[in-house]
Design an enzyme around this catalytic site. Structure first.
Site, PDB file in Angstrom:
ATOM      1  N   CYS A 251       0.800  -1.224   0.000  1.00  0.00           N
ATOM      2  CA  CYS A 251       0.000   0.000   0.000  1.00  0.00           C
ATOM      3  C   CYS A 251       0.837   1.279   0.000  1.00  0.00           C
ATOM      4  CB  CYS A 251      -0.973  -0.008   1.164  1.00  0.00           C
ATOM      5  SG  CYS A 251      -0.235   0.021   2.814  1.00  0.00           S
TER       6      CYS A 251
ATOM      7  N   HIS B  78      -3.073   1.330   6.769  1.00  0.00           N
ATOM      8  CA  HIS B  78      -3.249   1.330   5.323  1.00  0.00           C
ATOM      9  C   HIS B  78      -2.944   2.734   4.815  1.00  0.00           C
ATOM     10  CE1 HIS B  78      -4.454   0.417   1.328  1.00  0.00           C
ATOM     11  NE2 HIS B  78      -5.567   1.134   1.370  1.00  0.00           N
TER      12      HIS B  78
ATOM     13  N   ASP C  59      -7.288   5.786  -3.849  1.00  0.00           N
ATOM     14  CA  ASP C  59      -6.502   4.641  -3.415  1.00  0.00           C
ATOM     15  C   ASP C  59      -6.196   3.750  -4.605  1.00  0.00           C
ATOM     16  OD1 ASP C  59      -5.281   2.609  -2.036  1.00  0.00           O
ATOM     17  OD2 ASP C  59      -6.899   2.295  -0.599  1.00  0.00           O
TER      18      ASP C  59
ATOM     19  N   ASN D  21     -14.405   4.661   9.744  1.00  0.00           N
ATOM     20  CA  ASN D  21     -15.421   4.926  10.763  1.00  0.00           C
ATOM     21  C   ASN D  21     -16.502   3.859  10.864  1.00  0.00           C
ATOM     22  OD1 ASN D  21     -16.332   6.474  12.883  1.00  0.00           O
ATOM     23  ND2 ASN D  21     -17.596   7.816  11.616  1.00  0.00           N
TER      24      ASN D  21
END
Length: 640
Positions: free
Chosen positions: A326, A385, A408, A448
């Site tokens: 990542c 991450h 991402d 979250n």
């Protein structure tokens, strides 16, 4: 009789003339007289002959008087032999002609062709004819002669702030107004067009000078890894200005199947690059590997920068580089986006969730004896991450969803059948508005979501036995502006843990999950809210809004409202929050009441932006039913 060099160019021009007539089909407009022809102009060999077809001898894009392009466009650090410019502002070029230009007998225009897999097309903005004009309007493709010295003219060329980015091929086309004959000169140098965070009309405009230095111009950075209790920083050389890197970055666009007509939209471009930087389904830059075995490539731990990765991929004509994880995907993404002019940074989330099924909770399953059912646990929780935040307006979303967007490139889940993620508005993530594009729900779950434990009953049904509400999304980190300190940006992604606003965001998000009723049931909707304003206030005065609240039920209702007023650019990008308020409201059965919200001048005067645009956001939750209320109201301050 022409000199030897003139015969060479006349022959070439003849061939180019026939090519142009067969292929370009460009309709030319009448020539605008931008200068008075200097028929007495003299050069090293005396008077010039004003007869014959006007032809181009050379184009100077980088040297002498046009060197100002690099400094004015903030591109002087690119190690590139071609002209690198930013859209939405003028650039200069010197053109040497076979004789002085005479607007009474000569016509001249430019032609730019965007390099892509698709044929150049005028309607798509990938074939751009640029005519001479008398005065620049600064919102379209246009050119003006600003100086003429004998056979040499200096052009000031302008591009619109929405122009497609990429590599353009440049041609100069001249035509005789007497007999219609034409000549085409193709420049050996290309023009590289980038996004422009210095241009207020560009979607990636960023007004903070120090932030632009950090998020666009800084070629070194820090990527955070480890755990929330032991955070470590890894230095990373982004190298966006290194030799051949710009060409490598644009190569990712050029090999994409997405039409080049969308390359002017940063949302579309970021989405393309998010897919192109991983190789999971399109032979992109990096192949991911989490196995611990890297014998046929490089360990993800070995990389210290992006340049070698991008250069290797480009030189091998699109063969994926082995291997990345990542933080490597994020480092390369930062390089690519900063290189093309989009403000970007690396972001690390600790205790980061991976939601595989779109429920927007991280689910763990236990059997009848409370033993884990491992084959049922598809979701996962990463120690950390790393992804990216990039800066842009979001004209495709409601007002206020611009600024930072999460993107991402690490391949986790498919988005519209491709391994990519984002751009997702961080404001939307924070408020649980997971229905807004792109991939907002996935990012929300990363930072979250709740950890929910389910027990399998004897009959195969599931019972919720425990919920951890503060286990996910901690210490969200990025490098601070202008220093090597770590900046915690958790507050941008979520309201304070356990606060009423944070719980409202979670419940709002879960209502849009794939199994909305299994965790947070839909509340009874019997309370209604409407925001009104009698008249838009005068600049320098106070603003007053009225909120009408109706209880349509036969029972009492108690609501806690949260109000927030933001200064907003006309593009929808938030500049600053100027007021936050909280108000409890109790309603009797069938009652309708009005709550006034006042914004005083001293609260907003130091944050005013062009067009004096403000937005009021109101959220709340009904205590008895868990109904979530949310609405927005935008208004301007009158200046007359």
């Amino acid at each position: 009789m022409h000199e030897e060099t003139d015969e060479k160019w006349a022959c070439g021009s003849c061939i180019q003339q026939f090519c142009l007539r067969c292929c370009s089909h460009i309709k030319t407009d009448e020539v605008t007289e931008t200068v008075i022809s200097n028929s007495n102009a003299e050069g090293p060999k005396g008077n010039y002959e004003m007869k014959g077809l006007l032809e181009t001898r050379s184009i100077d894009l980088l040297k002498s008087k046009t060197e100002q392009n690099r400094s004015e466009h903030h591109t002087d650090r690119y190690h590139n032999e071609n002209l690198v410019i930013q859209r939405g502002q003028t650039f200069q070029m010197l053109i040497e002609l076979s004789r002085p230009f005479n607007p009474r007998t000569d016509k001249l225009h430019l032609e730019l062709r965007l390099v892509s897999r698709n044929p150049p097309d005028v309607s798509a903005g990938t074939l751009v004819p640029v005519s001479l004009v008398k005065d620049l309007l600064y919102n379209c493709w246009e050119a003006k002669i600003v100086e003429q010295m004998g056979r040499t003219i200096k052009l000031s060329v302008n591009s619109p702030p929405s122009a497609a980015i990429g590599k353009y091929k440049l041609s100069i086309i001249t035509q005789s107004l007497t007999d219609g004959t034409m000549s085409t000169y193709c420049s050996e140098k290309d023009i590289y067009m980038l996004f422009n965070p210095w241009c207020e009309s560009d979607s990636v405009y960023m007004d903070d000078v120090e932030q632009k230095k950090e998020y666009v111009l800084n070629d070194m950075g820090i990527i955070y890894r480890g755990t929330e209790r032991q955070i470590e920083g890894k230095a990373w050389n982004f190298g966006q200005f290194d030799k051949d890197i710009l060409s490598a970055c644009l190569f990712l666009l050029e090999r994409s199947d997405v039409p080049a007509s969308g390359w002017g939209d940063p949302v579309s471009v970021v989405r393309i690059l998010s897919a192109q930087i991983n190789s999971s389904d399109d032979s992109g830059v990096l192949k991911g590997n989490w196995s611990g075995e890297y014998e046929d490539g490089s360990s993800p731990m070995a990389w210290t920068g992006s340049s070698d990765i991008l250069r290797q991929y480009h030189e091998n004509e699109g063969t994926p580089v082995k291997y990345g994880q990542c933080w490597v995907f994020s480092g390369v993404t930062t390089t690519v986006l900063r290189c093309i002019g989009i403000p970007t940074c690396c972001v690390t989330n600790f205790s980061s969730a991976h939601d595989t099924d779109g429920i927007l909770t991280i689910d763990y399953f236990l059997d009848e004896h409370l033993n884990p059912i491992e084959e049922a646990d598809r979701d996962s929780l990463w120690n950390f991450h790393v992804w990216n935040d990039c800066w842009m307006a979001r004209h495709d979303l409601p007002a206020g969803m611009g600024e930072w967007q999460a993107v991402d490139a690490t391949p986790q889940e498919k988005s519209q059948k491709v391994y990519r993620c984002g751009p997702a508005s961080i404001t939307a993530v924070r408020n649980g508005q997971v229905y807004l594009e792109h991939d907002t729900g996935f990012v929300f779950a990363e930072v979250n979501s709740d950890k929910v434990y389910w027990q399998r009953n004897a009959d195969g049904t599931l019972t919720q036995v425990n919920v951890e509400k503060q286990a996910i999304g901690h210490c969200i980190s990025t490098k601070a502006v202008g220093s090597d300190y770590r900046e915690d940006i958790t507050h941008l992604y979520k309201h304070p843990e356990g606060s009423e606003e944070e719980r409202i965001a979670v419940e709002t998000a879960c209502q849009y999950g794939t199994k909305a009723g299994i965790y947070i049931p839909f509340g009874t909707e019997d309370v209604y809210v409407q925001i009104t304003m009698d008249e838009e206030p005068q600049l320098g005065g106070d603003a007053k809004l009225s909120t009408t609240i109706q209880n349509a039920s036969s029972e009492q209702r108690s609501i806690t409202f949260f109000g927030q007023v933001d200064e907003v650019y006309y593009t929808g990008v938030l500049k600053a929050t100027v007021q936050k308020t909280r108000a409890p409201v109790d309603l009797q059965p069938g009652e309708v009441t009005t709550v006034d919200w006042n914004l005083l001048y001293y609260e907003y005067r130091d944050q005013l932006v062009d067009q004096a645009f403000l937005m009021f956001t109101l959220t709340g939750r009904v205590f008895e039913t868990n109904q979530v209320l949310a609405t927005q109201f935008s208004f301007r301050l009158r200046t007359f």
